[in-house]
Design a protein around this motif. Structure first.
Motif, PDB file in Angstrom:
ATOM      1  N   LEU A 182     -23.246 -17.463  59.057  1.00 43.51           N
ATOM      2  CA  LEU A 182     -23.370 -16.947  60.412  1.00 43.51           C
ATOM      3  C   LEU A 182     -23.989 -15.890  60.993  1.00 43.51           C
ATOM      4  N   MET A 229     -23.197 -12.013  67.796  1.00 42.04           N
ATOM      5  CA  MET A 229     -21.744 -12.217  67.819  1.00 42.04           C
ATOM      6  C   MET A 229     -21.380 -11.819  66.469  1.00 42.04           C
ATOM      7  N   LEU A 241     -18.424  -8.993  66.131  1.00 46.19           N
ATOM      8  CA  LEU A 241     -16.969  -9.247  65.718  1.00 46.19           C
ATOM      9  C   LEU A 241     -16.732  -8.351  64.739  1.00 46.19           C
ATOM     10  N   PHE A 244     -12.921  -5.380  63.724  1.00 42.41           N
ATOM     11  CA  PHE A 244     -11.981  -5.198  62.359  1.00 42.41           C
ATOM     12  C   PHE A 244     -12.117  -3.974  61.886  1.00 42.41           C
ATOM     13  N   VAL A 303     -10.539 -15.289  57.641  1.00 41.08           N
ATOM     14  CA  VAL A 303     -10.876 -15.181  59.098  1.00 41.08           C
ATOM     15  C   VAL A 303     -12.472 -15.592  58.843  1.00 41.08           C
ATOM     16  N   LEU A 304     -13.109 -16.542  59.638  1.00 40.11           N
ATOM     17  CA  LEU A 304     -14.533 -16.728  59.397  1.00 40.11           C
ATOM     18  C   LEU A 304     -15.091 -16.147  60.876  1.00 40.11           C
ATOM     19  N   LEU A 305     -16.044 -15.488  60.418  1.00 34.43           N
ATOM     20  CA  LEU A 305     -16.638 -14.638  61.644  1.00 34.43           C
ATOM     21  C   LEU A 305     -17.566 -15.454  62.286  1.00 34.43           C
ATOM     22  N   GLY A 306     -17.638 -15.710  63.501  1.00 34.62           N
ATOM     23  CA  GLY A 306     -18.353 -16.418  64.318  1.00 34.62           C
ATOM     24  C   GLY A 306     -19.759 -16.221  64.282  1.00 34.62           C
ATOM     25  N   GLY A 307     -20.724 -17.084  64.739  1.00 38.09           N
ATOM     26  CA  GLY A 307     -21.976 -16.772  65.017  1.00 38.09           C
ATOM     27  C   GLY A 307     -22.878 -17.871  65.135  1.00 38.09           C
ATOM     28  N   THR A 308     -24.167 -17.683  65.134  1.00 38.42           N
ATOM     29  CA  THR A 308     -25.190 -18.921  65.204  1.00 38.42           C
ATOM     30  C   THR A 308     -25.371 -19.096  63.843  1.00 38.42           C
TER      31      THR A 308
END
Lengths: 268, 268
Positions: free
Chosen positions: A160, A164, A168, A172, A147-152
């Motif tokens: 990232l 955000m 995230l 979890f 799972v890749l944690l999204g973000g800038t």
DNA sequence: GTGCAGTTGTTCTAATTTGTTCGATTTATA
DNA sequence: TATAAATCGAACAAATTAGAACAACTGCAC
């Protein structure tokens, strides 16, 4: 390894698999491979013959072993140059702490990339990370859920960051967090260099039940500009055997659970 | 996979389908495909021969497997070779629709990668995407703010999918979404191959004010297995000039705003 | 209708892969 | 060193798969 699954391998795939296995294991026996792939030993021998001709392994009586050259093969350029031996030793030790079914968080950094690479034998684990190089490595392993944690995007690092990513992490429940650091000192705790990365690290530390810090010995008793957390928050510290005896004793006297990763491997 | 449906596939669609299947499975056998499509093994072999010539798979004895540029590299593979001219023309046209300050969503696919590459001159825009190759391209441009939507990794494609990706999209307000597709037909609307990707595409379409579909002419009046949306949801369609005149008129008569991307430059 | 180009299925032969047998070679152990 | 056990590799056999050639079929243009 191939346990329950009855999937049959095409010839090139079986050979590829043997070659991959030899990246993790120093040697493999014909018998072992025969059982693993459910083919005759003659077939295995022919595979090994072919792979040896391609220079991908070295045959021995009864099996095969790694070829000496040992080039590391990252498709992207991460600074692996220095102290790669230490990083691998630390990564191996860290792997021993991972159990099947674990949900783990993996931080940014070349030591962590080594760790992720060493996870290749694991099944049934879920890895959360915010670093793209980790993901590219994990993508090779279909048995691991990534799972890749999204973000800038932080362009220079391919990590990232930002609100955000932090938020995230909060959604979890992870068993363990494997964290890289800029420095660790007995009075200033864990420190690092980049403000945004530290934000995310803090969230990682809050999310996981157990915090495991991976650091080579040069990081010990060094201080980086941004504070991450106190030493008390760290469950385990894995460090290579280059660490100074006095510093080691100091840390242990303060209650730190230090695991030493031996860089010297003994063949037998 | 092709479960209930007895519909027979046209040749190009069958080949496309085989190619798509190989993104999910590491390898496929001729026998398996023969049963799946209810054709002779010779036909399957001819398909594989063609697909191999296009660089879309690698044949083995008894079947085919994913192409791998390098031995142990991730198996995803962006087919840039074929019809790159068309893709670039489409990408250029798409760029003209982007204004400074825009927040845009960019989907998965080689055409979209071309688009992202063409964005290099733009300033002050924010790009949201769920595809790592897009991010690697965008990382070269410090003037663009890149946000990678997190989620579960789809190993073969390096895309991020699942509920997390979908939910994250909901928290943004984007001006435009640039979408890639598997097929577009006047009666079945927009369709694609992978269920999980389609989930995300749907969320993208809901999030953006304007939906711009990028497709080369081979996608027109073709139907892929999973439905994405009706043609009415599409604001603009950008297609290369290889599109059939009749199909173009048919689409326009149905109210579709079609933009033709010319592949041929000056002729005097 | 005829002719043409593309696709498909069938048949037959060639090539590849795998397993087995058995004598030769290597390794381990007394 | 001698002997037993394990492993190797050559040769052959069996099974599977590939590919060439030909005929039948389709859709399309004239």
């Amino acid at each position: 390894m191939l346990d329950g699954n009855n999937e049959s391998f095409s010839t090139p795939r079986r050979r590829q698999y043997i070659s991959e296995l030899l990246k993790e294991r120093k040697s493999l026996s014909v018998e072992e491979l025969r059982v693993m792939f459910k083919v005759s030993s003659m077939t295995i021998r022919r595979d090994l013959l072919k792979l040896e001709a391609e220079g991908r392994l070295h045959r021995t009586h009864g099996g095969a072993e790694q070829v000496r050259t040992k080039e590391y093969e990252p498709s992207y350029h991460v600074r692996i140059k220095e102290s790669q031996g230490e990083k691998e030793a630390i990564a191996k030790k860290a792997c021993e702490l991972v159990k099947e079914g674990d949900v783990i968080i993996v931080d940014v950094g070349s030591t962590l990339l080594s760790f992720v690479h060493s996870l290749s034998q694991m099944n049934q684990i879920t890895v959360l990370t915010n670093w793209i190089p980790n993901v590219l490595e994990l993508a090779k392993n279909p048995k691991i859920r990534t799972v890749l944690l999204g973000g800038t995007l932080r362009n220079a690092e391919l990590s990232l960051i930002g609100g955000m990513t932090r938020d995230l992490l909060g959604s979890f429940n992870a068993d363990k967090a494997f964290i890289g650091i800029g420095g660790l000192s007995s009075d200033r705790g864990i420190t690092d260099f980049n403000m945004d990365e530290v934000e995310v690290k803090k969230a990682m530390i809050e999310t996981a039940k157990e915090i495991i810090v991976l650091a080579d010995h040069t990081k010990i008793e060094r201080v980086a500009p941004i504070g991450v957390c106190a030493l008390g928050a760290v469950s385990k510290l894995i460090v290579d055997d280059g660490i100074d005896e006095k510093l080691l004793n100091l840390l242990r006297s303060q209650g730190m659970n230090v695991i030493i990763a031996k860089t010297q491997e003994q063949t037998h």
